[in-house]
Design an enzyme around this catalytic site. Structure first.
Site, PDB file in Angstrom:
ATOM      1  N   HIS A 323      -1.681   3.288   1.555  1.00 47.30           N
ATOM      2  CA  HIS A 323      -0.369   3.926   1.599  1.00 47.30           C
ATOM      3  C   HIS A 323      -0.012   4.447   2.987  1.00 47.30           C
ATOM      4  O   HIS A 323       1.169   4.559   3.312  1.00 47.30           O
ATOM      5  CB  HIS A 323      -0.301   5.072   0.578  1.00 47.30           C
ATOM      6  N   GLY A 324      -0.987   4.805   3.795  1.00 43.88           N
ATOM      7  CA  GLY A 324      -0.632   5.287   5.120  1.00 43.88           C
ATOM      8  C   GLY A 324      -1.825   5.743   5.930  1.00 43.88           C
ATOM      9  O   GLY A 324      -2.898   6.027   5.386  1.00 43.88           O
TER      10      GLY A 324
END
Length: 511
Positions: A323-324
């Protein structure tokens, strides 16, 4: 180009749709050429500098897949490893080098990079999608496809930017045999697209300011109160819900308009009775990828309890990394891994007690507990720095007391003493005026609760009669392509477009 922009709705989509069906009328190859050109233009419109990255990734992966299928078992494994290293290396360079450079600079005073690397949009999605193709090519589960059809498989614009993460087995046959869709399919696709547009423009974007104001204050070092913190967490929960489900709906709708069925990626996750069920309903195709290509190869649940718990932690750690690039995403993934471990342990306890159906916890309570656990996790996901993350989590857990903004005391009048009697205190600043909470924030949150827990989801509403989708549960409302359906969808579209003056990106675009 955003799905919710005028340029997409009134220019790109009609031109691409008409052009595709004219070309498809000549042959499948011409149709695929038109679709690939439209998809590559759509991607380049964001930033033409990203297009070479996408084309480079497609070209290398197509070549590696060919080498895997043509060489013997001994060499195909080497090609697979090389392909996975290439994909993860490309993703890691663009997604994590800034993160590692910042860590290096904070620890040593020397940054790894002298420039900030821009993240190519959608790289997480098309990278995972191609990794699955390479693995299945090695397993002998996929045929050899020409470069044109492979390009459409990777770059098909409805799912290129934010998924779903499609599998070759469900897409390639459709691209090979795509035929002109019936008017009913086009009507359903357009209606689902409009439903997603409504979720994004009317619901998600109008809830967003209430979450953003409190998170921004926390990230800047300002004190936040218990009530506003939970108000922001619940608001962000619904913002994420309608933003992502809106995009997922629009992707499926666009696919149907082009005669392609994309997989369902979102199925009422806030109705889940556990975190495990939640992850079976939220971003379904990402969960499918991680389960099939990470969790099961690690042994899944067919191992000892400690090993099973470790597999779940690894699974969600990778989800957070996907996701990041940031400590918050990693901690968010580990927190969800912890929740999943709790689910497994609770299931074992039920088995020891002889409970084979249901649970010790009543369903409504389990649903609320799951929602609160998910909402709390957004502290890690939304905060942009570590200080803000600590501030939000401590306040949400009540470590700073049951507080409301001091300015609310006067506005609440006779209710203020009642709240003080219940243990609440009025202190600190308010980051959203109580009038804004009262006139828009709280009504929007209440409306969101009602929509999420009492209304049929988009799949039930529009796809119940489609045997290809096999929607298990039918809602009490089913949309039909008749005059009533046309009028209702048209009204929803015109109402949604009233909110299109301020266009915002989808939250999952940053991944």
């Amino acid at each position: 180009m955003l799905f919710n922009s005028y340029s997409f709705i009134f220019l790109f989509l009609p031109i691409a749709w008409i052009g595709y069906w004219i070309a498809r009328g000549r042959s499948n190859e011409w149709g695929m050429i038109a679709l690939s050109m439209a998809s590559l233009f759509f991607y380049a419109y964001w930033d033409v500098r990203f297009l070479p990255v996408l084309l480079f990734s497609i070209g290398i992966n197509h070549f590696v897949a060919g080498m895997i299928t043509r060489t013997g078992r001994r060499y195909s494994r080497s090609w697979l490893i090389a392909g996975i290293i290439f994909n993860l290396g490309l993703l890691g360079f663009f997604k994590y080098m800034n993160f590692f450079s910042e860590i290096s600079e904070s620890l040593t005073g020397v940054a790894i990079l002298s420039v900030h690397i821009l993240l190519p949009i959608g790289i997480s999605f098309f990278t995972f999608q191609q990794i699955t193709y390479l693995i299945d090519a090695y397993r002998g589960k996929t045929a050899r496809y020409d470069l044109l059809h492979y390009t459409v498989f990777v770059a098909f614009f409805p799912q290129l930017i934010s998924g779903p993460i499609v599998h070759h087995s469900e897409m390639m046959p459709q691209f090979k045999t795509a035929s002109r869709p019936e008017a009913r399919s086009i009507a359903i696709g357009l209606s689902i697209f409009i439903a997603g547009l409504f979720k994004k423009l009317v619901l998600a974007d109008n809830i967003a300011p209430f979450a953003s104001a409190v998170f921004a204050a926390s990230d800047s070092g300002a004190d936040v109160t218990f009530v506003e913190t939970w108000g922001a967490l619940v608001a962000f929960s619904f913002q994420m819900y309608f933003d992502f489900s809106g995009y997922s709906d629009m992707a499926i709708g666009l696919g149907l308009m082009f005669g392609i069925r994309l997989p369902i990626n979102f199925r009422s996750p806030y109705q889940a009775l556990s975190i495990r069920e939640y992850w079976q309903r939220w971003h379904i195709t990402l969960g499918r990828f991680l389960t099939d290509y990470v969790y099961i190869p690690l042994g899944g649940s067919r191992v000892t309890l400690p090993r099973n718990l470790a597999n779940l932690i690894i699974l969600m750690f990778l989800s957070g990394m996907w996701h990041g690039a940031g400590l918050g995403f990693i901690l968010w993934g580990l927190l969800n891994g912890f929740w999943l471990c709790c689910n497994v342990i609770m299931s074992r306890i039920n088995q020891m007690l002889g409970i084979t159906r249901g649970s010790l916890i009543p369903a409504p309570v389990a649903c609320i507990m799951t929602f609160l656990a998910v909402s709390f996790g957004w502290c890690f996901f939304k905060s942009v720095n570590f200080a803000g993350l600590v501030n939000m989590t401590e306040t949400a857990m009540g470590f700073n007391g049951l507080t409301l903004p001091a300015s609310f005391a006067l506005e609440l009048g006779g209710f203020a003493p009642i709240l003080e009697f219940l243990g609440f205190t009025f202190s600190g600043p308010g980051h959203v005026a109580i009038g804004e909470w009262a006139t828009l924030g709280v009504p929007m949150i209440i409306a969101s609760f009602l929509i999420v827990w009492t209304m049929p989801n988009t799949n039930q509403l529009f796809l119940s009669n489609d045997p290809e989708y096999n929607v298990e549960e039918q809602g009490f409302l089913i949309w039909r392509p008749n005059m009533v359906g046309f009028v209702s969808v048209s009204g929803i579209f015109f109402f949604a477009m009233l909110f299109a003056s301020s266009i915002s990106e989808f939250l999952y675009f940053q991944f």
